[in-house]
Scaffold this active site. Structure first.
Site: not given
Ligand code: GLN
Length: 474
Positions: A78, A153, A177
């Site tokens: 990420k 997310s 997330s």
């Protein structure tokens, strides 16, 4: 042609050892898949230029008989996890050109385990969101239905694994997330116990809630990654050694074999908020666990319903203080104003997107002297009450099972009202508030869209999560 969508860490390691393909060939297959399909999906913000060089290094080691848990395995990170010398923007314009000066501890541990870090994946700005629509670089699409969100997310990491671009990925989970996008994309996503994985080199959202964790196809693979990235770290004083919590989650646990694990189901927490098909999917998961020899029982967790309210006070409070460091001087973007305070306003006004600004304002408000006791103080007390209630429950059951999300993936733009998006986090936030480890497992589909079953265990009892996850997946 290597089909990455069929490979797990376990099967790819086997094939690499047998010489069925090299890490270079595997990594090239990832890059080819990204080139041909990521134009539409947009899981990646960048493929690192040294990916193949990393693979060559792994191939050398494989040739020399070196055996490491992730040797030669392509993974993605990420965009809020630092890789030295590479950009890390946390999905934000304010960090568009920020180059990480050091590796995160999780990055180092992946590298030491032989992983090939292919690139960085798209996410909601500073990990704030449930759909990846808050990224300053445009949304990621759900590979299973491109008219829908991949969740967030960490939507880019989830989509990268689900689309067959990489074998595994890391995300961060502050309120769901990792687990929610895993559910939306039909894969496994896991949040470790708070403090088991170092947050050193993770761009902070809400420090008391953030944890790095894996996206994989199987619980077995998630366990491999967890074992690589966990551990006490002198660079993060909130990390714990493995002995802090008893191996079985709590003292006096006499249930030893997995066939005797007990799963608690807090039905009154979720039953009324689910539509029929989602509830039916969940009941099937309960039945499956029963058929595998797990005992299930209904439990009551009356404070759990306050989790979402507590989360949406604690989280913005910490966001407002963590994001104060983006002042136009120390990191990333700088916009010139008429004086330094104007520089500050201009930089933050132009650098932060609307959701980030909303949360900074909300956080500043709940921490302001007139409202601190009413909001932040109360939320801190409720955090203690929720944690106590969960830990009490784990004296009686090994695991708690709920759906991961109230619905499958929604369409782009469907939840433009921020509150309606916040409500979708209801089942994932309790694990962050309490610090408990939690994992979403693919539980089948409703109208062709995947759903997840969410297992949560007592602090430090990752073992129970992995055991149950592995037997559930068969
Ligand atoms: N969806 C939640 C939020 O918007 C969770 C975010 C996260 O876990 N990083 O805050």
């Amino acid at each position: 042609m290597i089909d990455i969508s069929k490979l797990t860490i376990v099967s790819a390691r086997e094939a690499l050892k047998k010489g069925e393909f090299t890490s270079r060939e595997l990594t090239q297959a990832c890059i080819d898949a990204i080139k041909s399909k990521d134009g539409e999906i947009h899981a990646f913000l960048e493929v690192f230029s040294n990916a193949l060089a990393q693979a060559d290094e792994a191939d050398k080691q494989i040739k020399n008989g070196v055996d490491l848990p992730l040797l030669g395995i392509p993974v993605a990170l990420k965009d809020n996890i630092l890789v030295k010398g590479e950009k890390a923007s946390a999905g934000s314009k304010i960090l568009e050109n920020f180059i990480a000066p050091y590796d995160s501890t999780a990055t180092q541990k992946l590298q030491q385990a032989g992983a090939v870090i292919v690139g960085r994946t798209n996410c909601d700005e500073f990990a704030m969101g449930s759909s990846t629509e808050n990224s300053a670089y445009g949304p990621t699409k759900n590979p299973l239905d491109t008219s829908r969100v991949p969740g967030g997310s960490s939507g880019g990491s989830a989509a990268a694994v689900a689309a067959g671009f990489v074998i595994a990925a890391l995300g961060s989970d502050t309120g769901g997330s990792i687990r929610q996008p895993a559910a939306f994309c039909g894969i496994v996503g896991m949040k470790p116990t708070y403090g088991r994985v170092s947050r050193n080199g993770l761009i902070a959202m809400a420090s008391s809630l953030d944890q790095i964790g894996p996206f994989t196809k199987t619980a077995e693979d998630a366990e491999i990654i967890y074992n690589v990235i966990k551990g006490q770290d002198r660079m993060d004083s909130t990390t714990l050694d493995g002995k802090t919590f008893p191996a079985h989650g709590h003292e006096g646990n006499s249930r030893e074999k997995s066939s005797h694990l007990t799963i608690g189901v807090p039905r009154s927490f979720f039953e009324s908020s689910l539509d029929k098909a989602v509830l039916e999917n969940f009941n099937q998961a309960v039945k499956k666990f029963e058929s595998l020899g797990y005992k299930t029982k209904d439990i009551e967790l009356p404070t759990l319903k306050y989790s979402l309210a507590v989360y949406y006070i604690l989280m913005p409070a910490e966001v407002s203080s963590n994001l104060a460091r983006f002042d136009g001087v120390k990191y990333g973007l700088h916009v010139d104003g008429v004086n330094s305070i104007d520089d500050y306003f201009k930089t933050r006004g132009e650098g932060f997107g609307p959701e980030t600004r909303r949360r900074v304002i909300l956080g500043t408000y709940v921490l302001s002297s007139g409202y601190y006791d009413a909001y932040y103080g109360t939320a801190v007390n409720m955090k203690a009450a929720i944690t106590k209630e969960l830990r009490e429950a784990f004296k009686d059951v090994d695991l708690i099972l709920t759906p991961t999300t109230p619905t499958p993936a929604w369409k782009f733009g469907e939840k433009s009202d921020p509150l309606s998006m916040y409500l979708a986090d209801i089942f994932t936030v309790p694990a962050n508030i309490s610090g408990c480890p939690s994992m979403s497992l693919p539980s089948g589909e409703v109208d062709g869209l995947p759903l997840g079953a969410l297992l949560t265990a007592d602090l430090g009892n990752e073992t129970a999560l992995f055991e149950a996850g592995k037997s559930f997946q068969g």
